[in-house]
Enzyme design. Structure first.
Site, short mmCIF file in Angstrom:
data_model
loop_
_atom_site.label_atom_id
_atom_site.label_comp_id
_atom_site.label_asym_id
_atom_site.label_seq_id
_atom_site.Cartn_x
_atom_site.Cartn_y
_atom_site.Cartn_z
N SER A 50 0.82 -1.21 0.00
CA SER A 50 0.00 0.00 0.00
C SER A 50 0.86 1.27 0.00
O SER A 50 1.75 1.42 0.84
CB SER A 50 -0.92 0.03 1.22
OG SER A 50 -1.60 1.27 1.30
N HIS A 107 -20.39 3.16 1.83
CA HIS A 107 -21.18 3.13 0.59
C HIS A 107 -21.83 1.75 0.54
O HIS A 107 -21.25 0.76 0.98
CB HIS A 107 -20.26 3.36 -0.61
CG HIS A 107 -20.93 3.33 -1.94
ND1 HIS A 107 -22.18 3.85 -2.17
CD2 HIS A 107 -20.51 2.85 -3.14
CE1 HIS A 107 -22.50 3.70 -3.45
NE2 HIS A 107 -21.50 3.08 -4.05
N GLU A 231 -15.98 29.02 -14.60
CA GLU A 231 -16.99 29.77 -13.87
C GLU A 231 -18.06 28.88 -13.24
O GLU A 231 -18.89 29.35 -12.47
CB GLU A 231 -17.64 30.81 -14.78
CG GLU A 231 -16.69 31.93 -15.15
CD GLU A 231 -17.38 33.07 -15.88
OE1 GLU A 231 -18.60 33.23 -15.71
OE2 GLU A 231 -16.69 33.78 -16.62
#
Length: 329
Positions: A50, A107, A231
Site C-alpha cells: 500500500s 457506501h 466559472e
C-alpha cells in the site's frame, strides 16, 4: 424523515472498542483522524504494497496487515475501493470474524450487490458522509461536521447496530450537522445515479459539449474554458450555500432569462429518458456487473478515458490557466 443529532449519539460506545480502518485514502484517512481526535482507538490495516502506509505512520497510527487488524478490532471499516471489497473480505477478513464484530461501510455497493455476504451473526452498518474525504476532515478540524447517512443491514450478537452507527457518525463529526437513516439499497442506488447522471457523468459531458461548441464556432479555447468550465464553481457555490431561489436572484437578468428559456432545450425529455435508463441499469444490477467486469479485465476503458482526459484540449488549456490563476505563473 427523522434527523438525528448530538442528543441521539453516545460516542462512549466506541471508546471501549478498537476500530480497524482498512484503507487509508482520502475518506479512510479522514475517518481515522477524526475518530482518533474523538478519543477512539484506531488501527490501520493495509496491504503490504500500500502506498498509504507511510502517510498513516507519519500521522501516528499503528499500521499492520489487514488480517491482524481484523483480529485486533471490534469495528472493521471498509475504506478501500469498492471493487476490492469482495477479494479482501473473502481472503483477509471473513476467516477472522466472530459474533462480536461489526462491519462498517461508507457506501452500500458491495453489500447491496452481494459482493460481500457477511455471516448472519456479524453486525453490518453504513456511515456515509455526504462529502469528500478532505471535506470530512476539514470541517471536523474547523469544529463543524458534514451530514451523514446511516443504515443498518444486520445486527451482531450485541444488538446495538444503530447505536454504534450513530456513535461512529458522531466520532467523525456528523452529529455536529445532522444524521439521516436510510438503507444500503437506497444509498447505493441514489449515489450511483447522482454520480452518473448529474455530478460526474452528466456534468462532465455538459461542460465539454459547451466547450467544444464554442471552439467549433471559432472562439478562443482559453475564453471557452472560462465560460464553460472555470466559472461553474461560482454558480455551484451560489446554489450550494443559498439554494435555487438565490440562483435566480443573484445572477444577471440576462443570465436568468437565458436560464429559464434555454435550459430545457439542453436537458430535454430525451435526457430524462436516458436518466431513467441509467437508473434502471443501476437497480437491476447490470451496472455493477459491468463495473466489476471492467475491474477483472484490468480496467482498459477507464485507463483509456483517463488518458484521453489528460490529453484533451480542455485539459491542456485548463492546466495552463490554472497555473496562472493559482500558482501565479
Amino acid at each position: 424523515m427523522k434527523f438525528y443529532g448530538k442528543d441521539d449519539c453516545d460516542i462512549n460506545l466506541l471508546k471501549s472498542k478498537k476500530v480497524a480502518m482498512l484503507g487509508f485514502g482520502a475518506q479512510g484517512s479522514a475517518h481515522a483522524q477524526n475518530l482518533k481526535d474523538s478519543g477512539i482507538e484506531v488501527i490501520v490495516g493495509l496491504r503490504a504494497d500500500s502506498p498509504s502506509k507511510q502517510k498513516a505512520l507519519d500521522l501516528g497510527f499503528e499500521v499492520t496487515n489487514i488480517a491482524e487488524a481484523v483480529k485486533a478490532s471490534d469495528l472493521i471499516v471498509f475504506m478501500m475501493p469498492d471493487e476490492l471489497h469482495q477479494e479482501v473480505f473473502q481472503k483477509e477478513v471473513s476467516p477472522h470474524l466472530n459474533s462480536s464484530h461489526t462491519l462498517v461501510f461508507c457506501h452500500g455497493f458491495s453489500i447491496h450487490f452481494k459482493l460481500v455476504i457477511p455471516p448472519k451473526d456479524v453486525g453490518v452498518i453504513m456511515v456515509a458522509p455526504k462529502g469528500q474525504g478532505k471535506g470530512v476532515r476539514d470541517e471536523f478540524v474547523a469544529g463543524r461536521g458534514i451530514p451523514d447517512l446511516i443504515a443498518i443491514h444486520q445486527e451482531n450478537a450485541q444488538n446495538n447496530a444503530k447505536a454504534l452507527a450513530l456513535a461512529y457518525a458522531a466520532g467523525i463529526g456528523g452529529d455536529r450537522s445532522f444524521i439521516i437513516e436510510t438503507s444500503f439499497k437506497d444509498e447505493c442506488e441514489m449515489d450511483l445515479f447522482g454520480e452518473q447522471a448529474v455530478l460526474c457523468g452528466g456534468l462532465k459531458s455538459l461542460m465539454l459539449a459547451g466547450f467544444e461548441t464554442l471552439i467549433e464556432a471559432g472562439y478562443a479555447p482559453e475564453l471557452a474554458y472560462f465560460e464553460c468550465l472555470h466559472e461553474l464553481k461560482l454558480v455551484i457555490d451560489l446554489f450550494y450555500h443559498n439554494g435555487l431561489e438565490a440562483l435566480h436572484k443573484n445572477i444577471s437578468n440576462t443570465a436568468e432569462y437565458g436560464m429559464i428559456t434555454r435550459g430545457d432545450r439542453i436537458i430535454t425529455q430525451e435526457s430524462k429518458k436516458a436518466m431513467k435508463e441509467i437508473l434502471q441499469e443501476i437497480q437491476n444490477g447490470s451496472f455493477a456487473n459491468e463495473f466489476m467486469a471492467e475491474y477483472h479485465n484490468q480496467n482498459p476503458l477507464m485507463l483509456q478515458k483517463r488518458n484521453e482526459a489528460r490529453e484533451s484540449l480542455a485539459e491542456r488549456v485548463g492546466k495552463s490557466l490554472r497555473d496562472k490563476i493559482f500558482n501565479h505563473k
